[in-house]
Structure formats: structure tokens, C-alpha cells
Design an enzyme around this catalytic site. Structure first.
Site, PDB file in Angstrom:
ATOM      1  N   GLU A  74     -42.161  19.922  29.579  1.00 57.59           N
ATOM      2  CA  GLU A  74     -43.189  19.382  28.664  1.00 57.59           C
ATOM      3  C   GLU A  74     -44.292  19.473  29.945  1.00 57.59           C
ATOM      4  OE1 GLU A  74     -42.325  15.586  27.650  1.00 57.59           O
ATOM      5  OE2 GLU A  74     -41.539  15.339  25.880  1.00 57.59           O
ATOM      6  N   GLU A 114     -37.377  18.376  20.924  1.00 57.86           N
ATOM      7  CA  GLU A 114     -37.526  16.367  21.654  1.00 57.86           C
ATOM      8  C   GLU A 114     -38.400  15.684  20.919  1.00 57.86           C
ATOM      9  OE1 GLU A 114     -37.592  15.740  26.252  1.00 57.86           O
ATOM     10  OE2 GLU A 114     -38.534  13.630  25.314  1.00 57.86           O
TER      11      GLU A 114
END
Ligand code: CA
Length: 344
Positions: free
Chosen positions: A173, A260
Site C-alpha cells: 500500500e 487485501e
């Protein structure tokens, strides 16, 4: 006369011998069949590739993987073991597991061998169990750790790139940083290095703003094959506006992977948003997106699938599962059941 009798006798012996030999050979081959390994998911799907906005299997059929992400490896590693992965395959019906290698703090940068060993244990379990495994560089500042990331992924590609099981996730991320100036160049460098060793396995590329700005990446994609882009969401925080961005990205013919997502808020805690989660499931089913839920952890927070102290080897009963864990297990089982049935 005597000679004729002897000849007949010899012929009879020969026929008997040939008959017994045939019986023996067929018995041996029968045993070989019996001890043959059962078919596994990776035998069924084989080498994955990307065609337009879909992930397809060796036969060109669109597939979507559904499974669980493990937690940051440096903080909760008790579930990074063979028995737990086997439980997640056999009881939860996961077709993919994500090994989230924590980079910092106190992760790979501090103790590379320790963290790498955990990840390899999961990779090898998934290869043995015939499911896919995402090797995730779980980092929010990967552009600052490019040298380390290259060395790590080159090692993984060298050791495991020949197995169709492996999916590389090179940047979990990114924060709110530029796609064009930072994330894209980082991704291209990593992909180029991996591709010198493994020319075909899927690579998941992170996108800006905690892997939400998939539309920005889609408008200016990397020029490589078998690339998918990470779309991360937490149902109570990221709603229709993020589904709109994802839909926009898909119109550019790029593939997305929700490597995710959580049932709750983006903090990993707070309330579970059943209504939004349902909309996300509908969205992901409609566009056949692969996904991993966050996470197999017994930390006391809403995103955890299992309760504090749950057995490291799996074997969980209903009481061991959290609210989130119950919903997700049910969703994976009902969605993947027909795939596992094809193995019988
Ligand atoms: Ca390969």
C-alpha cells in the site's frame, strides 16, 4: 508323438507365463494409480495469466481466487505454518493465501533472514497443498527500500518462479504519493528484475492512496504482461465512490485483485458494515475479482478472523471465529465449493 506332446506342454507353459506377466503388470499399474496424488487447485488451473481485465487459467477460462491474508509477519507469525494453511484449504476452501511480509518496523529491514524464513514456509506449504500464494512486500514506503525489494524478489523468483503457485505483490500500500513519478517507476524496475528470472507469473502492483487509486494507474499502466493492480478496501470506510473508481479502472482493460480487504473500518477495527460488505461482494462477483480477506490473526480487533489464543494449527470451531471470520469463512466456502468439487 512324444515330441509333439512336449511342444504342446512348452506352449502351455509359455501362455501361462505371459498371462501371469500381464496380470502382474496390470496389478502394478493399478497400484500406481491408487497411490497417485489427488488433483489440486493448481493442477486444475495451472499457469495463470492476464487477458484484458480477467485472470485466466491454462485453458483460457476466467478464474477468480478467494482466500485469506495472513497478518504482518513480524507481529503475528504463529499462523505461518503448514497445518494452518492446510486447515485454510480444507476447512475454509481457500484457493489462495497471502503471506504479508512486514518490512518495517522490526520486519525484513531489521531481520531479513527471520522474516524470509516465515514467508518461504508458507510458499512451500502452498506449493505442497496445490493452492496459490501471494508473496506480499508489506510496506508503505517501498520506494525507499527498492534495493532490498529487488534482492528479495529475485531470490523468490529464482527459487520458486517455476511454480505456477507464486504471485508476486511488490508494494502492498503506497501512501498518497505520485503514481507517475514514484510508484510506476518503482513497479517497472521491480517487474523488469523479476521478469529476467520469471517471465510469466502474475505480479500485483500497488496503487496510490493505500491501493485505492486504481483509476489513476489504469490511465497510465505499466507496459508488461500478466500484471494486476491492487484494489484495497475496508467496507465501513470505502464505499460506492471506490467501487466507481474500480469500475472506471476496469474500463481501461486492466485487471484488479483485491489482495487485501476488511469487513470493518480502515483502521482494522470499528464496526462491521454488513450492508456495504454485501455490495462489495456483489461487485467482486460481478466483475470476477480475486480477493484475500484481512486477516488470519487473533489480535483483538474487528478485522481479525479468529479470537485471541486460537490454535496455531487451525482446527478452529465456531467459537474460535470472530464475527468477521464467520462471515468470510462462509463466503469463501460457498463461493469455492464448486471449484473443489471439480477435483473429485
Ligand atoms: Ca514462472
Amino acid at each position: 508323438m512324444k515330441f509333439k506332446k512336449q511342444t504342446i506342454y512348452l506352449v502351455k507353459i509359455c501362455v501361462k507365463y505371459v498371462f501371469l506377466s500381464i496380470m502382474f503388470v496390470s496389478l502394478v499399474s493399478c497400484n500406481e494409480q491408487e497411490i497417485k496424488e489427488p488433483l489440486k487447485i493448481v493442477d486444475l488451473y495451472g499457469q495463470l495469466k492476464v487477458e484484458s481485465s480477467n485472470i485466466v487459467n491454462k485453458d483460457g477460462e476466467t478464474v477468480y481466487l478467494r482466500g485469506m491474508s495472513l497478518f504482518w509477519s513480524q507481529w503475528i507469525d504463529k499462523y505461518y505454518n503448514y497445518n494452518c494453511i492446510k486447515w485454510l484449504r480444507d476447512d475454509w476452501k481457500c484457493t489462495v493465501i497471502r503471506a504479508a511480509m512486514g518490512i518495517e518496523p522490526d520486519g525484513y529491514l531489521s531481520n531479513a533472514e527471520r522474516e524470509k524464513t516465515k514467508i518461504k514456509k508458507v510458499i512451500e506449504a502452498c506449493i505442497d497443498l496445490g493452492i496459490y500464494v501471494i508473496v506480499d512486500w508489506h510496506d508503505h514506503r517501498a520506494e525507499a527500500h527498492q534495493t532490498e525489494a529487488i534482492a528479495f524478489f529475485k531470490e523468490i523468483a529464482t527459487e520458486y518462479g517455476k511454480y505456477p503457485n507464486i504471485i508476486y505483490e511488490i508494494y502492498n500500500e503506497p501512501l498518497q504519493i505520485s503514481w507517475t513519478d514514484v510508484i510506476k517507476p518503482y513497479s517497472e524496475t521491480l517487474i523488469r528484475e523479476i521478469r529476467t528470472i520469471d517471465n510469466n507469473n502474475l505480479i500485483i502492483v500497488g496503487t496510490p492512496t493505500w491501493s485505492q487509486d486504481v483509476d489513476i494507474a489504469a490511465a497510465n499502466p505499466v507496459e508488461f504482461e500478466n500484471i494486476v493492480y491492487a484494489l484495497h478496501f475496508y467496507a465501513a470506510t470505502h464505499k460506492q465512490w471506490l467501487r466507481d473508481k474500480a469500475q472506471n479502472a476496469l474500463t481501461h482493460n486492466i485487471a484488479l485483485f483485491a489482495s487485501e480487504y476488511g469487513t470493518c473500518e480502515s483502521t482494522g477495527d470499528g464496526l462491521i458494515d454488513y450492508e456495504e460488505l454485501d455490495k462489495w461482494f456483489t461487485f467482486m462477483d460481478t466483475y470476477q475479482l480475486s480477493w484475500c480477506n484481512w486477516s488470519i490473526a487473533d489480535k483483538e480487533e474487528a478485522a481479525s478472523a479468529i479470537k485471541p489464543g486460537a490454535d496455531a494449527d487451525g482446527n478452529w470451531n465456531e467459537e474460535d471465529l470472530t464475527e468477521s471470520g464467520k462471515i468470510i469463512r462462509e463466503k469463501i466456502r460457498s463461493s469455492n465449493e464448486s471449484i473443489f468439487n471439480r477435483l473429485n
